[in-house]
Design a protein around this motif. Structure first.
Motif, PDB file in Angstrom:
ATOM      1  N   UNK A 156      27.212  -4.930 -13.382  1.00 41.01           N
ATOM      2  CA  UNK A 156      25.982  -4.847 -12.600  1.00 41.01           C
ATOM      3  C   UNK A 156      26.013  -5.957 -11.561  1.00 41.01           C
ATOM      4  N   UNK A 157      25.764  -5.581 -10.324  1.00 44.61           N
ATOM      5  CA  UNK A 157      25.597  -6.542  -9.243  1.00 44.61           C
ATOM      6  C   UNK A 157      24.089  -6.682  -9.036  1.00 44.61           C
ATOM      7  N   UNK A 158      23.648  -7.878  -8.722  1.00 47.85           N
ATOM      8  CA  UNK A 158      22.232  -8.089  -8.445  1.00 47.85           C
ATOM      9  C   UNK A 158      22.119  -8.693  -7.051  1.00 47.85           C
ATOM     10  N   UNK A 159      21.442  -7.951  -6.182  1.00 48.32           N
ATOM     11  CA  UNK A 159      21.185  -8.436  -4.831  1.00 48.32           C
ATOM     12  C   UNK A 159      19.779  -9.029  -4.811  1.00 48.32           C
ATOM     13  N   UNK A 160      19.649 -10.202  -4.219  1.00 48.98           N
ATOM     14  CA  UNK A 160      18.375 -10.910  -4.153  1.00 48.98           C
ATOM     15  C   UNK A 160      17.904 -10.862  -2.710  1.00 48.98           C
ATOM     16  N   UNK A 161      16.688 -10.334  -2.512  1.00 48.42           N
ATOM     17  CA  UNK A 161      16.145 -10.168  -1.171  1.00 48.42           C
ATOM     18  C   UNK A 161      14.829 -10.938  -1.038  1.00 48.42           C
ATOM     19  N   UNK A 162      14.472 -11.308   0.200  1.00 41.58           N
ATOM     20  CA  UNK A 162      13.301 -12.154   0.403  1.00 41.58           C
ATOM     21  C   UNK A 162      11.955 -11.433   0.279  1.00 41.58           C
ATOM     22  N   UNK A 163      11.935 -10.105   0.443  1.00 45.03           N
ATOM     23  CA  UNK A 163      10.647  -9.409   0.373  1.00 45.03           C
ATOM     24  C   UNK A 163      10.842  -7.943  -0.023  1.00 45.03           C
ATOM     25  N   UNK A 164       9.739  -7.290  -0.295  1.00 43.73           N
ATOM     26  CA  UNK A 164       9.766  -5.911  -0.785  1.00 43.73           C
ATOM     27  C   UNK A 164      10.366  -4.947   0.228  1.00 43.73           C
TER      28      UNK A 164
END
Length: 81
Positions: A5-13
């Motif tokens: 599983x890769x997890x991408x972290x983003x700043x907003x919805x």
């Protein structure tokens, strides 16, 4: 075979929603990922939340460096597993 599983972290919805859709088009991800809100420790304000986009990769076909560059397009990053 172990799942990856890769997890991408983003700043907003909005960014997380766009990334979830674009993953299917650009990388051929067959199931649209579901963004998940991740409130920062001690923060109650929704503005301080990050959004996570988990991407299942059971066949290990997604390149981590490509996902790094992809997430950076939305001012995000990929968490190392």
């Amino acid at each position: 075979m172990s799942d990856v599983r890769h997890v991408l972290v983003l700043p907003d919805r909005d960014a997380a929603d766009e990334v979830a859709v674009e993953l299917m088009a650009r990388f051929g991800v067959t199931e649209q990922p579901r963004p998940v809100r991740d409130a920062l420790a001690g923060e109650d304000d929704a503005e301080d939340a990050q959004w996570l986009v988990p991407v299942e990769d059971p066949d290990r076909r997604l390149d981590a460096a490509e996902l790094d560059r992809f997430a950076a397009e939305w001012e995000g990053w990929r968490e190392d597993p």
